[in-house]
Each structure stands twice: as C-alpha cells, then as structure tokens.
Design a protein around this motif. Structure first.
Motif, mmCIF file in Angstrom:
data_model
loop_
_atom_site.group_PDB
_atom_site.id
_atom_site.type_symbol
_atom_site.label_atom_id
_atom_site.label_comp_id
_atom_site.label_asym_id
_atom_site.label_seq_id
_atom_site.Cartn_x
_atom_site.Cartn_y
_atom_site.Cartn_z
ATOM 1 N N LEU A 68 0.857 -1.186 0.000
ATOM 2 C CA LEU A 68 0.000 0.000 0.000
ATOM 3 C C LEU A 68 0.889 1.231 0.000
ATOM 4 O O LEU A 68 1.684 1.430 0.911
ATOM 5 C CB LEU A 68 -0.916 0.031 1.224
ATOM 6 C CG LEU A 68 -1.771 1.283 1.401
ATOM 7 C CD1 LEU A 68 -2.741 1.462 0.235
ATOM 8 C CD2 LEU A 68 -2.520 1.226 2.731
ATOM 9 N N ARG A 88 2.271 1.142 -9.882
ATOM 10 C CA ARG A 88 1.766 0.345 -11.011
ATOM 11 C C ARG A 88 2.761 -0.729 -11.469
ATOM 12 O O ARG A 88 2.388 -1.669 -12.151
ATOM 13 C CB ARG A 88 1.402 1.259 -12.179
ATOM 14 C CG ARG A 88 0.069 1.953 -11.990
ATOM 15 C CD ARG A 88 -0.386 2.659 -13.269
ATOM 16 N NE ARG A 88 0.242 3.959 -13.449
ATOM 17 C CZ ARG A 88 -0.158 5.078 -12.846
ATOM 18 N NH1 ARG A 88 -1.177 5.056 -12.025
ATOM 19 N NH2 ARG A 88 0.469 6.212 -13.068
ATOM 20 N N ARG A 94 -1.284 -1.101 -4.361
ATOM 21 C CA ARG A 94 -2.345 -0.115 -4.481
ATOM 22 C C ARG A 94 -1.761 1.235 -4.067
ATOM 23 O O ARG A 94 -0.985 1.318 -3.125
ATOM 24 C CB ARG A 94 -3.506 -0.452 -3.560
ATOM 25 C CG ARG A 94 -4.572 0.635 -3.585
ATOM 26 C CD ARG A 94 -5.593 0.506 -2.496
ATOM 27 N NE ARG A 94 -6.276 -0.768 -2.571
ATOM 28 C CZ ARG A 94 -7.070 -1.218 -1.630
ATOM 29 N NH1 ARG A 94 -7.273 -0.500 -0.541
ATOM 30 N NH2 ARG A 94 -7.659 -2.376 -1.749
ATOM 31 N N CYS A 95 -2.166 2.260 -4.765
ATOM 32 C CA CYS A 95 -1.770 3.619 -4.406
ATOM 33 C C CYS A 95 -3.034 4.399 -4.072
ATOM 34 O O CYS A 95 -3.908 4.575 -4.918
ATOM 35 C CB CYS A 95 -1.018 4.284 -5.550
ATOM 36 S SG CYS A 95 -0.442 5.952 -5.134
ATOM 37 N N THR A 96 -3.125 4.809 -2.832
ATOM 38 C CA THR A 96 -4.254 5.606 -2.364
ATOM 39 C C THR A 96 -3.699 6.967 -1.942
ATOM 40 O O THR A 96 -2.891 7.047 -1.017
ATOM 41 C CB THR A 96 -4.961 4.922 -1.178
ATOM 42 O OG1 THR A 96 -5.380 3.621 -1.582
ATOM 43 C CG2 THR A 96 -6.153 5.738 -0.715
ATOM 44 N N PHE A 125 -7.198 -1.895 3.213
ATOM 45 C CA PHE A 125 -6.137 -2.647 2.543
ATOM 46 C C PHE A 125 -5.873 -3.966 3.265
ATOM 47 O O PHE A 125 -5.791 -5.035 2.638
ATOM 48 C CB PHE A 125 -4.860 -1.793 2.476
ATOM 49 C CG PHE A 125 -3.684 -2.501 1.875
ATOM 50 C CD1 PHE A 125 -3.600 -2.686 0.508
ATOM 51 C CD2 PHE A 125 -2.664 -2.973 2.675
ATOM 52 C CE1 PHE A 125 -2.506 -3.337 -0.063
ATOM 53 C CE2 PHE A 125 -1.566 -3.609 2.121
ATOM 54 C CZ PHE A 125 -1.489 -3.791 0.746
#
Length: 131
Positions: A68, A88, A94-96, A125
């Motif tokens: 994360l 990516r 995941r990029c929040t 997450f």
C-alpha cells in the motif's frame, strides 16, 4: 498548500509571523542535532535502490507481496503521481492518495482528517489482503 493556505499557523512548531521567523525556527530545530544523523538519513535515501541500479520494472513484476502506497496529494518531495507510477510496477500494489493540504507531512497524522483517512485506507487494505 500548507503555506499558501496559512496552515502552518495552526501548529506551534511551524507557526511564525514572517518567513524569516519560520526559517529561524527550523534552523533552531536542527541546530542542536548531530549533523551525522541527517547525513545518514540522506545516505539511506540515496542508497535505497531495490533494483540496485538495474531495471525497477523487471524487479517489481516479480514481487507479489501486497503493498500500500499512501502519498500525500500535495507532497512536493515525493510527488503522488510519481508514487502512483511506481506502484503500477508492482502486481499487488495499491496507491491511495491522501487528500491532504499538509504536503510531506500529510501522512504523519497531525490533522485528524488525515489520520482518519490513513487509518481507513490501511484498514481496508489489510481487510482485502488478509481476508
């Protein structure tokens, strides 16, 4: 935005009437510290290259650990778009983006809304990756 919105005035460690006073406050913050500590931190940033000078994309493609990334939308040290690009590269990342005006300090939890956002993002997450 931390400065342009005047948010620095909200906290004792950053509040100042002039830019000169602000800079003096930050100089005082580090004046009594061992300069080697800061040099060591810079060396860690410089040397922390998981690809060891190679192709990050190729390396990242083989890392399947859930990751994360939580960059602040207004961080000018670690730009959120750059962090999203890096995220990516990892198949289970995941990029929040933290919608914070606090720049680099957006993820420190100083502001209650930032703290709540980070906690909710981390909880979601973990629920998804451990559930």
């Amino acid at each position: 935005r931390f400065f342009s919105l005047g948010l620095y005035k909200l906290y004792e460690d950053t509040a100042a009437e002039t830019i000169e006073a602000f800079i003096a406050k930050w100089q005082d913050r580090y004046r009594g510290k061992d300069a080697n500590d800061l040099l060591c931190q810079m060396q860690v940033w410089h040397d922390h290259d998981i690809a060891e000078g190679g192709d990050l994309a190729s390396l990242a493609a083989h890392i399947d650990t859930p990751i994360l990334f939580l960059p602040s939308a207004t961080d000018t040290y670690f730009n959120a778009e750059d962090i999203a690009d890096d995220a990516r590269l990892f198949p289970n990342a995941r990029c929040t983006v933290i919608p914070s005006p606090y720049g680099h300090a957006g993820g420190l939890g100083r502001a209650p809304e930032d703290r709540a956002f980070c906690n909710a993002s981390i909880e979601a997450f973990l629920n998804e990756t451990q559930g």
